[in-house]
Design a protein around this motif. Sequence first.
Motif, short mmCIF file in Angstrom:
data_model
loop_
_atom_site.label_atom_id
_atom_site.label_comp_id
_atom_site.label_asym_id
_atom_site.label_seq_id
_atom_site.Cartn_x
_atom_site.Cartn_y
_atom_site.Cartn_z
N GLY A 64 7.43 3.39 4.04
CA GLY A 64 6.12 2.70 3.64
C GLY A 64 5.49 2.18 5.16
O GLY A 64 6.07 2.71 6.44
N GLN A 112 7.58 8.03 -6.01
CA GLN A 112 6.79 6.78 -5.93
C GLN A 112 6.53 6.04 -7.29
O GLN A 112 5.65 5.25 -7.41
N ASN A 113 6.79 7.15 -8.33
CA ASN A 113 6.62 6.54 -9.52
C ASN A 113 7.28 5.12 -9.72
O ASN A 113 8.41 4.91 -9.63
N PRO A 114 6.67 4.00 -10.08
CA PRO A 114 7.13 2.74 -10.07
C PRO A 114 8.56 2.48 -10.91
O PRO A 114 9.36 1.72 -10.72
N ARG A 146 11.36 4.37 -9.47
CA ARG A 146 12.00 3.36 -8.34
C ARG A 146 12.73 2.34 -8.66
O ARG A 146 13.75 1.94 -8.34
N PRO A 188 7.28 1.38 -0.92
CA PRO A 188 6.39 2.03 -2.22
C PRO A 188 7.00 3.44 -2.32
O PRO A 188 6.75 4.13 -3.25
N THR A 189 7.55 4.02 -1.30
CA THR A 189 8.37 5.26 -1.59
C THR A 189 9.74 5.39 -1.30
O THR A 189 10.18 4.74 -0.05
N LYS A 245 -0.11 7.49 2.21
CA LYS A 245 -1.00 8.72 1.66
C LYS A 245 -0.20 9.82 1.77
O LYS A 245 0.72 10.09 2.44
N ASP A 246 -0.64 10.63 0.75
CA ASP A 246 -0.06 12.01 0.48
C ASP A 246 -0.10 12.81 2.02
O ASP A 246 1.29 13.48 1.93
N GLU A 248 0.85 -1.25 0.01
CA GLU A 248 -0.12 -0.19 0.15
C GLU A 248 0.93 1.16 -0.04
O GLU A 248 1.77 1.32 0.65
N GLN A 249 0.30 2.24 -0.86
CA GLN A 249 1.33 3.45 -0.86
C GLN A 249 1.07 4.45 0.10
O GLN A 249 0.03 4.42 0.76
#
Length: 173
Positions: A152, A52-54, A57, A79-80, A23-24, A20-21
């Motif tokens: 994350g 966060q761009n896969p 990353r 994820p980040t 949250k902003d 899960e990413q």
Amino acid sequence: MNEVLQAIKERRSIRRFKAEQVKDEELNTVLEAGTWAPTGHGSQDPWIVAVQNPEQRATLSKANAEIMGTTSDPFYGAPTQVYVFASRDNDNNVKDGSLVLGTMMLAAHSIGLGSCWINRVDKMSERDDVKALMKAWGLPDGLVGVGSLALGYPSAAPHPGKPRKEGYSRVIK
Ligand SMILES: Cc1cc2nc3c(=O)[nH]c(=O)nc-3n(C[C@H](O)[C@H](O)[C@H](O)COP(=O)(O)O)c2cc1C
């Protein structure tokens, strides 16, 4: 114990993350905390970039892994990825950037996120593929990587912290 001291003692490096990413709002809380770290002469010289761009990353993980000489993901699938850069010609670049990273790790822990410092960003920032990304992110020229964070939601509880070494601190009166 007050909340700050408790967070300092409780924070551990997290190396297992949920997919899960982040949250902003939580990410922005962590990044903003980093901007409040002290800097030499109050220069605010460091630059913080959360990726966060896969695809990006994956490129960055591969770059770091190649420097380390492995094929596994040095960011543990987080994820980040959060990068801190500072000016090559700033004598305090590593000190300033390290405080930004430490402040963000503590902030992350305080709101239930997990983080781990990931090394080799100085070497990463010398590579053409990473330099191209830094340009695409709109960073100025002349920066060097100080460090990065895998960030994350933790998917497993970390090991408890090791006891602190004998004589770590002393008071001379
Ligand atoms: C300068 C520095 C570099 C680190 N580099 C890495 C790294 O590349 N990969 C990693 O998994 N952990 C890395 N760590 C995390 C340390 O291994 C971790 O902080 C240490 O074992 C203490 O554990 P704790 O953070 O849970 O207290 C680094 C920490 C620091 C301060």
